[in-house]
Motif scaffolding. Structure first.
Motif, PDB file in Angstrom:
ATOM      1  N   LEU A 191       0.842  -1.193   0.000  1.00 42.92           N
ATOM      2  CA  LEU A 191       0.000   0.000   0.000  1.00 42.92           C
ATOM      3  C   LEU A 191       0.878   1.244   0.000  1.00 42.92           C
ATOM      4  CD1 LEU A 191      -2.738  -0.853   2.683  1.00 42.92           C
ATOM      5  CD2 LEU A 191      -2.934  -1.052   0.205  1.00 42.92           C
ATOM      6  N   ALA A 192       0.327   2.304  -0.528  1.00 39.78           N
ATOM      7  CA  ALA A 192       0.952   3.628  -0.408  1.00 39.78           C
ATOM      8  C   ALA A 192      -0.163   4.638  -0.194  1.00 39.78           C
ATOM      9  CB  ALA A 192       1.770   3.979  -1.642  1.00 39.78           C
ATOM     10  N   SER A 193       0.071   5.566   0.695  1.00 37.06           N
ATOM     11  CA  SER A 193      -0.896   6.619   0.993  1.00 37.06           C
ATOM     12  C   SER A 193      -0.362   7.940   0.467  1.00 37.06           C
ATOM     13  CB  SER A 193      -1.127   6.705   2.503  1.00 37.06           C
ATOM     14  OG  SER A 193      -1.947   7.805   2.828  1.00 37.06           O
ATOM     15  N   LEU A 194      -1.188   8.632  -0.304  1.00 40.05           N
ATOM     16  CA  LEU A 194      -0.832   9.956  -0.813  1.00 40.05           C
ATOM     17  C   LEU A 194      -1.782  10.970  -0.190  1.00 40.05           C
ATOM     18  CD1 LEU A 194       0.056   7.821  -3.104  1.00 40.05           C
ATOM     19  CD2 LEU A 194       0.187   9.824  -4.583  1.00 40.05           C
ATOM     20  N   ILE A 195      -1.252  11.855   0.633  1.00 42.33           N
ATOM     21  CA  ILE A 195      -2.057  12.866   1.315  1.00 42.33           C
ATOM     22  C   ILE A 195      -1.733  14.229   0.730  1.00 42.33           C
ATOM     23  CG2 ILE A 195      -2.536  14.014   3.509  1.00 42.33           C
ATOM     24  CD1 ILE A 195      -3.604  11.291   3.651  1.00 42.33           C
ATOM     25  N   LEU A 196      -2.764  14.895   0.209  1.00 45.29           N
ATOM     26  CA  LEU A 196      -2.614  16.272  -0.256  1.00 45.29           C
ATOM     27  C   LEU A 196      -3.241  17.183   0.775  1.00 45.29           C
ATOM     28  CD1 LEU A 196      -3.511  14.400  -2.993  1.00 45.29           C
ATOM     29  CD2 LEU A 196      -2.694  16.506  -4.057  1.00 45.29           C
ATOM     30  N   SER A 197      -2.579  18.290   1.088  1.00 46.84           N
ATOM     31  CA  SER A 197      -3.102  19.202   2.103  1.00 46.84           C
ATOM     32  C   SER A 197      -2.876  20.638   1.667  1.00 46.84           C
ATOM     33  CB  SER A 197      -2.428  18.952   3.455  1.00 46.84           C
ATOM     34  OG  SER A 197      -1.044  19.200   3.384  1.00 46.84           O
ATOM     35  N   VAL A 253      -3.081   3.667  -2.742  1.00 48.50           N
ATOM     36  CA  VAL A 253      -2.611   2.833  -3.845  1.00 48.50           C
ATOM     37  C   VAL A 253      -2.377   1.419  -3.320  1.00 48.50           C
ATOM     38  CG1 VAL A 253      -0.838   2.519  -5.604  1.00 48.50           C
ATOM     39  CG2 VAL A 253      -1.490   4.827  -4.885  1.00 48.50           C
ATOM     40  N   ARG A 254      -2.977   0.439  -4.000  1.00 49.99           N
ATOM     41  CA  ARG A 254      -2.754  -0.969  -3.654  1.00 49.99           C
ATOM     42  C   ARG A 254      -2.055  -1.645  -4.828  1.00 49.99           C
ATOM     43  NH1 ARG A 254      -7.852  -4.695  -2.701  1.00 49.99           N
ATOM     44  NH2 ARG A 254      -7.784  -4.717  -4.977  1.00 49.99           N
ATOM     45  N   ALA A 255      -0.937  -2.322  -4.551  1.00 46.58           N
ATOM     46  CA  ALA A 255      -0.131  -2.914  -5.623  1.00 46.58           C
ATOM     47  C   ALA A 255       0.229  -4.353  -5.284  1.00 46.58           C
ATOM     48  CB  ALA A 255       1.147  -2.103  -5.829  1.00 46.58           C
ATOM     49  N   ARG A 256       0.388  -5.156  -6.342  1.00 47.22           N
ATOM     50  CA  ARG A 256       0.885  -6.515  -6.148  1.00 47.22           C
ATOM     51  C   ARG A 256       2.351  -6.477  -5.742  1.00 47.22           C
ATOM     52  NH1 ARG A 256      -1.367  -8.104 -11.571  1.00 47.22           N
ATOM     53  NH2 ARG A 256       0.848  -8.083 -12.150  1.00 47.22           N
ATOM     54  N   LEU A 257       2.826  -7.569  -5.150  1.00 48.08           N
ATOM     55  CA  LEU A 257       4.198  -7.605  -4.661  1.00 48.08           C
ATOM     56  C   LEU A 257       5.211  -7.544  -5.793  1.00 48.08           C
ATOM     57  CD1 LEU A 257       3.999 -10.275  -1.792  1.00 48.08           C
ATOM     58  CD2 LEU A 257       4.148  -7.782  -1.574  1.00 48.08           C
ATOM     59  N   ASP A 258       4.823  -7.978  -7.013  1.00 46.80           N
ATOM     60  CA  ASP A 258       5.772  -7.959  -8.117  1.00 46.80           C
ATOM     61  C   ASP A 258       5.897  -6.586  -8.773  1.00 46.80           C
ATOM     62  OD1 ASP A 258       3.270  -7.924  -9.232  1.00 46.80           O
ATOM     63  OD2 ASP A 258       3.647  -9.493 -10.715  1.00 46.80           O
ATOM     64  N   VAL A 259       5.137  -5.595  -8.279  1.00 44.61           N
ATOM     65  CA  VAL A 259       5.213  -4.233  -8.800  1.00 44.61           C
ATOM     66  C   VAL A 259       6.248  -3.441  -8.006  1.00 44.61           C
ATOM     67  CG1 VAL A 259       3.938  -2.070  -9.119  1.00 44.61           C
ATOM     68  CG2 VAL A 259       2.815  -4.259  -9.600  1.00 44.61           C
ATOM     69  N   ASP A 260       7.094  -2.698  -8.702  1.00 43.66           N
ATOM     70  CA  ASP A 260       8.038  -1.793  -8.038  1.00 43.66           C
ATOM     71  C   ASP A 260       7.255  -0.530  -7.657  1.00 43.66           C
ATOM     72  OD1 ASP A 260      10.000  -0.003  -7.268  1.00 43.66           O
ATOM     73  OD2 ASP A 260      11.442  -0.681  -8.753  1.00 43.66           O
ATOM     74  N   LEU A 261       6.675  -0.543  -6.462  1.00 40.97           N
ATOM     75  CA  LEU A 261       5.768   0.532  -6.064  1.00 40.97           C
ATOM     76  C   LEU A 261       6.470   1.889  -5.975  1.00 40.97           C
ATOM     77  CD1 LEU A 261       2.969   1.448  -5.251  1.00 40.97           C
ATOM     78  CD2 LEU A 261       3.426   0.657  -2.914  1.00 40.97           C
TER      79      LEU A 261
END
Length: 560
Positions: A470-476, A523-531
C-alpha cells in the motif's frame, strides 16, 4: 564530524566479559545458542524471538549481547517507548555490571554529541534507545535487537517516514550481523516472513512457556450488554469492582487499562448540546481534569475549561461524556479511598525520569492500583501484580485501519501478560460490548495462533500487506476547494498498470489537521510491482500548485 571544541573526554563503561552470566532454562538456552552462533560467526541472519509474556525473551537476547561484547563488537537495542528504557537499563545493569548508553529524545544535546563521537570511535559497547538510535554511526555492529518488534511506535509518520523495524533489518544486512526481533505478539509481516524460503526469511525461535513457575493468567470476558455498571455509578462493571476488592484484600496489586488519555473524550453543553471542537482539526476536544483544560490530541491546541457555553451563554453547563484514564482514576479513588493509586500516561510521565519514578513506585509496592494507557502494557515486570482489568476492550476495533484487529489483539494480549508474572496466579477481566468478536474469542481461549492464521488468510484474500503493498498519498492545503481540485488532478494522472489499483481521492478521516484540509489517495499494488518506481513515475509527471503539499507514505501504518 563535530568540532573538537565540543568534545569532552569521557570514559565509557565496558562490561567485563568474564563476569557476564545470564541464567537460562533449557528452552531459553536452546534459543540463545542459535543467536550466539550467528554472533560468533559474524554472519547476517534474522531471528524472531517469539515468546509468551514472561517467557524470558530479554534474558535470551542478553546472552547474545554478552557474546557480542566478548567478540569486541557493538550491540544496538531498539525499544518502542522511552518509558521502557529505565526498567530495561536496570535489568541490563544487574546482568552486565555497568549501565548501557541510552539514546532518546530526553538525552540532552551535549550528551548526544559525546555519544555520537564515542559510537563512531567504537568506545560504546551497547546503545539502547528509541527508533532514532538506529542512525547512530556505530563503528562495528555485531548485533541488533528490536524489542516489541510489532509495536506501531517503530513507524515514523512525521517528516521522513520510515519503519524502524524494516530499516533495522536492512542495516543488519549491511553490517553483516544478526538481528533479533522479539515479541509475544509478532506482526503479521514478520510471521509471514518466517515461512518464506528466500533471502528475506526470518528464523523463528519459540519460547512457549513462562519462565519459572508462573502459569499464564486466566482471561475472562465481561459482557457489558448484560453486566453493565449501575446507572450513574461509573464505568467499572460490578464484577470488575468485586475483583479489585478481592485483590486488595489479599494484599496484591492491580492494573486498570484504558487506552484513552484525559478525563473525557467529549465535552458539550447540557443546555444547547454544543460540542467543543478543535479550531484547527476535525476532532473533538478532550477534557483533562488534572490541568483543567480542553485539549486536541492531534495538533496540541488547548483552552481552559469554560465557565459558560460559547454558543448559548449558559454557565456551569459543561458535561463530560465518556471515560478517559483520569476519570477511571477518580472512580477508583471513590470506590477504594484507602487504596494507593498511580496514573501512568504520556500526560503524567512526559520524560523517561518521570515514567521511571512511577514504575519504581509500583515495584516498591507503594502503589496498590496502577491505571494507565498503552504505556503500562509493554515490558513491565511487577511480581505482585495479579489482576489486570481492561475498561474498554472495544476501543481500537473500529475505523478503517486494516490492522485494527491485529493491533487490538496485540495490545490486549500484552497488557494481559502483566498479570501473575511471579509465583502468584494472575487474572484478567476484559470489559466489552462485542464478546463474540474474533479478538475477544482469541483472548479468552488463549489461541493466538488461530487468530493470527485467520488474519493472515483474510489479508491474503484481499491482497493486503504482507501479500500486497500500500501507499498513501495525502494532499493538504489551506483552502479545501483547492485541495480537492489538486487531488482529482493527481488521480486522473495515475499511470495504468494491471498490478496497481488507485482508490480515491476522498477526504482523509481527519479532514482538517493543524489548519490544513486533507484529501487522500490509497494505492494498492501486487508484490511484483516496483511501487516506489511507480510513484516516482506518477508524481514526477504532475505539477501541483505551490500551496498544495503532497506527502507520500509507502507501507503506511497510520490511516488518519
Amino acid at each position: 564530524l563535530l568540532p573538537e571544541t565540543h568534545v569532552v573526554e569521557e570514559r565509557w563503561p565496558v562490561p567485563d566479559p568474564a563476569r557476564i552470566e545470564v541464567q537460562l532454562n533449557e528452552g531459553q538456552a536452546s534459543a540463545a545458542r542459535r543467536l550466539e552462533e550467528a554472533v560468533q560467526e559474524r554472519r547476517h541472519a534474522a531471528f524472531l524471538l517469539d515468546g509468551v509474556p514472561g517467557a524470558g525473551k530479554t534474558e535470551v537476547y542478553f546472552a547474545a549481547i554478552a557474546a557480542c561484547i566478548r567478540a569486541g563488537r557493538q550491540a544496538l537495542v531498539l525499544l518502542p517507548e522511552i518509558a521502557l528504557t529505565s526498567q530495561w537499563s536496570a535489568r541490563f545493569t544487574r546482568t552486565f555490571g555497568v549501565p548501557p548508553v541510552a539514546w532518546h529524545a530526553d538525552v540532552r544535546s551535549a550528551r548526544r554529541r559525546k555519544i555520537w563521537r564515542a559510537a563512531i570511535e567504537g568506545k560504546v559497547p551497547l546503545v539502547v534507545g528509541a527508533r532514532s538510535a538506529l542512525w547512530l554511526p556505530l563503528r562495528d555492529v555485531g548485533l541488533i535487537v528490536v524489542d516489541e518488534e510489532h509495536d506501531p511506535s517503530f513507524k515514523q509518520d512525521d517528516g521522513v517516514t520510515y519503519q524502524a523495524r524494516d530499516a533495522a533489518i536492512a542495516r543488519a544486512r549491511f553490517e553483516n550481523c544478526p538481528i533479533v526481533l522479539a515479541s509475544a505478539t509478532p506482526s503479521l509481516e514478520t510471521v509471514v516472513a518466517t515461512s518464506s524460503a528466500g533471502p528475506d526469511r526470518i528464523h523463528r525461535l519459540v519460547l512457549p512457556e513462562r519462565h519459572g513457575s508462573a502459569p499464564a493468567p486466566k482471561v475472562d470476558i465481561v459482557d457489558l450488554r448484560s453486566a453493565r455498571p449501575r446507572r450513574g455509578a461509573g464505568f467499572l462493571a460490578p464484577r470488575m469492582v468485586g475483583e479489585l476488592e478481592a485483590t486488595l484484600e489479599r494484599g496484591e496489586q492491580a492494573l486498570l487499562f484504558l487506552n484513552r488519555r484525559g478525563y473525557a473524550p467529549l465535552s458539550l453543553c447540557r443546555a444547547c448540546g454544543h460540542r467543543f471542537r478543535c479550531p484547527n482539526c476535525s476532532a473533538w476536544l478532550t477534557a483533562h481534569r488534572l490541568r483543567r483544560r480542553l485539549q486536541c490530541h492531534h495538533c496540541g491546541f488547548s483552552m481552559p475549561e469554560p465557565d459558560h457555553c460559547p454558543e448559548c451563554g449558559t454557565t456551569d453547563a459543561l458535561a463530560l461524556s465518556g471515560p478517559g484514564v483520569e476519570r477511571i482514576a477518580d472512580e477508583v479513588r471513590h470506590l477504594f479511598p484507602n487504596a494507593r493509586t498511580a496514573l501512568l500516561t504520556s500526560d503524567t510521565a512526559t520524560t523517561a525520569g518521570q515514567a521511571a519514578a512511577i514504575v519504581g513506585a509500583v515495584e516498591r509496592r507503594e502503589v496498590d492500583i496502577l491505571i494507565g494507557t498503552q504505556m503500562v502494557a509493554k515490558g513491565h515486570h511487577f511480581p505482585d501484580l495479579t489482576l489486570v482489568g481492561v475498561v474498554d476492550g472495544d476501543l481500537g476495533l473500529g475505523g478503517g485501519d486494516l490492522r485494527a484487529a491485529e493491533r487490538s489483539f496485540q495490545l490486549l494480549y500484552q497488557v494481559s501478560g502483566r498479570a501473575g508474572r511471579a509465583d502468584k496466579p494472575g487474572r484478567v477481566l476484559i470489559q466489552t460490548h462485542l464478546p463474540g468478536h474474533p479478538v475477544m474469542r482469541a483472548l479468552a481461549s488463549g489461541d493466538r495462533d488461530r487468530f493470527v492464521a485467520a488474519e493472515i488468510a483474510e489479508r491474503e484474500d484481499g491482497l493486503l500487506p504482507p501479500f500486497g503493498r500500500l501507499a498513501s498519498l495525502i494532499l493538504s492545503g489551506a483552502r479545501q476547494v483547492d485541495v480537492q481540485a489538486a487531488a482529482r488532478h493527481l488521480a486522473l494522472a495515475a499511470p495504468i498498470d494491471p498490478g496497481v489499483r488507485v482508490l480515491g481521492p476522498a477526504p482523509a478521516p481527519i479532514a482538517l489537521l493543524r489548519g490544513r484540509w486533507r484529501e487522500r489517495l490509497l494505492v494498492r499494488a501486487r508484490l511484483d510491482v516496483d511501487l516506489p518506481d511507480y510513484l516516482r513515475l506518477w508524481t514526477g509527471a504532475v505539477r501541483l500548485p505551490s500551496a498544495i503539499q503532497l506527502m507520500i507514505d509507502v507501507d503506511p501504518y497510520d490511516f488518519l
